[in-house]
Design an enzyme around this catalytic site. Structure first.
Site, PDB file in Angstrom:
ATOM      1  N   HIS A   1      -2.420   2.483   8.258  1.00 61.40           N
ATOM      2  CA  HIS A   1      -3.461   1.708   7.571  1.00 61.40           C
ATOM      3  C   HIS A   1      -3.681   0.422   8.355  1.00 61.40           C
ATOM      4  CE1 HIS A   1      -5.681  -0.697   4.825  1.00 61.40           C
ATOM      5  NE2 HIS A   1      -4.648  -1.459   4.492  1.00 61.40           N
TER       6      HIS A   1
ATOM      7  N   TYR B   1     -20.307  12.466  19.195  1.00 65.65           N
ATOM      8  CA  TYR B   1     -19.619  13.695  18.754  1.00 65.65           C
ATOM      9  C   TYR B   1     -18.144  13.467  18.423  1.00 65.65           C
ATOM     10  CZ  TYR B   1     -17.200  14.378  23.226  1.00 65.65           C
ATOM     11  OH  TYR B   1     -16.382  14.236  24.314  1.00 65.65           O
TER      12      TYR B   1
ATOM     13  N   TYR C   1      -9.699  24.544  20.680  1.00 66.50           N
ATOM     14  CA  TYR C   1      -8.732  24.058  21.661  1.00 66.50           C
ATOM     15  C   TYR C   1      -7.333  23.964  21.066  1.00 66.50           C
ATOM     16  CZ  TYR C   1     -12.436  22.684  24.902  1.00 66.50           C
ATOM     17  OH  TYR C   1     -13.480  22.697  25.775  1.00 66.50           O
TER      18      TYR C   1
ATOM     19  N   HIS D   1     -12.230  -3.703   3.018  1.00 66.68           N
ATOM     20  CA  HIS D   1     -10.775  -3.723   3.214  1.00 66.68           C
ATOM     21  C   HIS D   1     -10.370  -3.335   4.640  1.00 66.68           C
ATOM     22  CE1 HIS D   1      -6.616  -2.618   1.331  1.00 66.68           C
ATOM     23  NE2 HIS D   1      -6.499  -2.991   2.573  1.00 66.68           N
TER      24      HIS D   1
ATOM     25  N   HIS E   1      -6.417  -3.124   9.310  1.00 66.09           N
ATOM     26  CA  HIS E   1      -7.594  -3.968   9.057  1.00 66.09           C
ATOM     27  C   HIS E   1      -8.225  -4.256  10.416  1.00 66.09           C
ATOM     28  CE1 HIS E   1      -5.790  -5.803   5.080  1.00 66.09           C
ATOM     29  NE2 HIS E   1      -5.730  -4.482   5.110  1.00 66.09           N
TER      30      HIS E   1
ATOM     31  N   GLU F   1       0.815  -1.219   0.000  1.00 62.63           N
ATOM     32  CA  GLU F   1       0.000   0.000   0.000  1.00 62.63           C
ATOM     33  C   GLU F   1       0.851   1.274   0.000  1.00 62.63           C
ATOM     34  OE1 GLU F   1      -2.865  -0.129  -0.830  1.00 62.63           O
ATOM     35  OE2 GLU F   1      -3.789  -1.957  -0.055  1.00 62.63           O
TER      36      GLU F   1
HETATM   37 ZN    ZN Z   1      -4.837  -3.317   3.687  1.00 60.55          ZN
END
Ligand code: ZN
Length: 217
Positions: free
Chosen positions: A95, A116, A211, A158, A97, A76
């Site tokens: 990234h 929120y 903030y 994914h 899973h 990726e």
């Molecule tokens: Zn992945």
């Protein structure tokens, strides 16, 4: 990120171990990276975070090239590269899973303003990008569209992706997305969660910005 090369690599390894320890990368899935001058360092393909060594990280230039003598970068790497190119404030990308975020992603279900704290990702919802094959430019393009005005999104069938100015911020946001996905999923077991309206989410986003950093409320 301002850490020199070695310190930054150690920080990435530490962040990777934190993700592994909290079950955020089941089965060696996912990858993370941190920006360096002209590019980024990213976890190698198929790495076990528990035994990751700083020298295992792969330096990738923003043009996508990685020098000889390195391990194969995560499949990726395009997703990471494109986030750094588009979002100049991004210092690290995570990234995952992770189980609950991926569950919702498999339903192509965005996380709406049911709580929120969805605003931690930068907007009134956390979008889900349409499915595209892993490692492709199509996946990266879909993710970047879902990330417009956001620092995190789900990836259809994914997983999820999050970025932050620092490694800690990116990992914190990935953790937050997973926690929100779990809460949303739990709420759905009992009924249809009551959503906050656009005016209230605008107020929350304004307070977050006021903030100067995420509040602890
Ligand atoms: Zn992945």
């Amino acid at each position: 990120m301002t850490l020199p090369g070695r310190g930054l690599r150690l920080a990435v390894v530490t962040a990777a171990r934190r993700l592994a320890a909290t079950g955020m990368n089941p089965g060696r899935s996912g990858n993370l990276s941190a920006r360096v001058a002209g590019g980024f360092v990213v976890t190698p393909s198929g790495a076990a975070y528990e035994t990751l060594h700083p020298d295992d990280l792969v330096h990738v230039d923003l043009d996508g090239s990685s020098g000889d003598g390195q391990r194969t970068p995560s499949s990726e790497w395009r997703l990471h590269r494109d986030i750094y190119a588009r979002h100049i404030e991004a210092g690290a990308v995570v990234h995952t899973h992770s189980p609950y975020a991926t569950t919702l992603a498999c339903l192509h279900r965005a996380i709406p303003a049911f709580h929120y704290e969805v605003a931690f990702a930068g907007g009134a919802d956390i979008r889900c990008a349409p499915y595209a094959t892993f490692g492709t430019q199509e996946l990266s393009d879909a993710a970047l569209e879902a990330l417009a005005g956001r620092r995190a999104c789900l990836l259809g069938n994914h997983g999820a992706v999050a970025y932050g100015e620092t490694l800690d911020a990116a990992v914190d946001l990935a953790d937050k997305v997973e926690a929100l996905a779990r809460l949303y999923w739990q709420a759905l077991q009992l009924g249809e969660p009551r959503l906050l309206d656009a005016a209230e989410m605008a107020r929350v986003l304004e307070r977050f910005a006021g903030y100067g950093k995420e509040p602890r409320g």
